[in-house]
Write an enzyme that holds these catalytic residues in place. Sequence first.
Site, mmCIF file in Angstrom:
data_model
loop_
_atom_site.group_PDB
_atom_site.id
_atom_site.type_symbol
_atom_site.label_atom_id
_atom_site.label_comp_id
_atom_site.label_asym_id
_atom_site.label_seq_id
_atom_site.Cartn_x
_atom_site.Cartn_y
_atom_site.Cartn_z
ATOM 1 N N TYR A 1 1.149 5.415 -5.895
ATOM 2 C CA TYR A 1 1.140 5.350 -7.357
ATOM 3 C C TYR A 1 0.695 6.686 -7.952
ATOM 4 O O TYR A 1 -0.238 7.334 -7.457
ATOM 5 C CB TYR A 1 0.208 4.241 -7.850
ATOM 6 C CG TYR A 1 0.702 2.831 -7.568
ATOM 7 C CD1 TYR A 1 2.033 2.571 -7.235
ATOM 8 C CD2 TYR A 1 -0.162 1.740 -7.640
ATOM 9 C CE1 TYR A 1 2.472 1.286 -6.981
ATOM 10 C CE2 TYR A 1 0.282 0.446 -7.384
ATOM 11 C CZ TYR A 1 1.598 0.232 -7.051
ATOM 12 O OH TYR A 1 2.043 -1.050 -6.803
ATOM 13 N N SER B 1 3.990 -6.487 1.464
ATOM 14 C CA SER B 1 4.597 -6.448 0.141
ATOM 15 C C SER B 1 6.105 -6.292 0.306
ATOM 16 O O SER B 1 6.556 -5.493 1.134
ATOM 17 C CB SER B 1 4.021 -5.273 -0.663
ATOM 18 O OG SER B 1 4.596 -5.192 -1.951
ATOM 19 N N GLN C 1 3.195 -9.581 -1.482
ATOM 20 C CA GLN C 1 3.385 -9.234 -2.889
ATOM 21 C C GLN C 1 4.882 -8.992 -3.113
ATOM 22 O O GLN C 1 5.449 -8.061 -2.546
ATOM 23 C CB GLN C 1 2.575 -7.995 -3.269
ATOM 24 C CG GLN C 1 2.633 -7.693 -4.759
ATOM 25 C CD GLN C 1 1.681 -6.592 -5.194
ATOM 26 O OE1 GLN C 1 2.051 -5.716 -5.963
ATOM 27 N NE2 GLN C 1 0.450 -6.643 -4.713
ATOM 28 N N SER D 1 5.534 -7.059 -11.185
ATOM 29 C CA SER D 1 6.457 -7.028 -12.328
ATOM 30 C C SER D 1 6.683 -8.414 -12.919
ATOM 31 O O SER D 1 7.830 -8.831 -13.132
ATOM 32 C CB SER D 1 7.799 -6.411 -11.897
ATOM 33 O OG SER D 1 8.535 -5.983 -13.017
ATOM 34 N N GLY E 1 9.309 -5.826 -15.628
ATOM 35 C CA GLY E 1 9.300 -4.391 -15.921
ATOM 36 C C GLY E 1 9.359 -4.095 -17.402
ATOM 37 O O GLY E 1 9.794 -3.029 -17.822
#
Length: 304
Positions: free
Chosen positions: A62, A167, A189, A219, A223
């Site tokens: 990130y 994830s 996830q 999300s 998004g």
Amino acid sequence: MRQPTDIHNDRVAIADGLSFSRLVYGMWRIGDDVDTTTSHVRAKIDACLAQGITTLDQADIYGDYTAEAVLGQAFKADPALRQKVELVTKCGIVAPAGRYAGVACKHYDTSKTHIEASVESSLRDLGTDYLDLLLIHRPDPLMDHEETGAALDGLVKAGKIRAAGVSNFRPWDVELLQSAMQSPLVTNQIEISLARVAPFSDGDLAFHQRRRDPVMAWSPLGGGSLMTGESALTRQMDALAKAFDVDRAAIAVAFLLRHPATILPVLGTNSLDRIAKISDGATVALSRSQWFQLYEAALGHEVP
């Protein structure tokens, strides 16, 4: 009809001695904020804690590998804060940015060497000596499940992570990795929302529901697509939002919370005003009929 959730008291057991808040604050945009000062980061965390949201979701990638350090400022400034939250982070994506600026192309790496190095970097950047949960960020076509499983087991045994998960894995990916591990994979996830309802019917949720794994939903607002525009779905959301005196975001969250699988929506925003409203979705108790009205609007047709 289910009763509204009290997120101050509604905790989800993840592993022995470890529980998460029912809603999770996603920090994928924290490094992109115009204000990344320690005081502003702390204000976001305090706004979450005031609502009973104690679980913070991160990933090494990130902010082009900067977001963990931005969050870590708050823990380095006030070490006692670390004991008030649960830290989730992810590893396994190598992109040509930040510390990996020199790599030839974006790829995945789930080797023991990479996972262990990533954890050490996350611990340093976050200013902590353990992670509550480490997720393998994406399925890796070159994953040696025995090597990856052994790496995760070793990190749990060493106390550097309290639990491991994945994830964006499909059920068969989960089963493959789990077959090589002693520690349980405690969550997956996945992308799930009113904008992406496939997991309700493609077997993903059913798989985790049978395993009794909580599912983290990234999300959950599509998004941002569920917050803008007009369609049959958004009109249905607006009608319910008016009835419950909340906004569209709360309806989108309530839709996920209503499902009998334990879904933990991961909500991210840099706006303090919007952070303060994250828990509104827990105040909405959708009836079965209301849930299906939203589901059919998302599908674009009535159920068979």
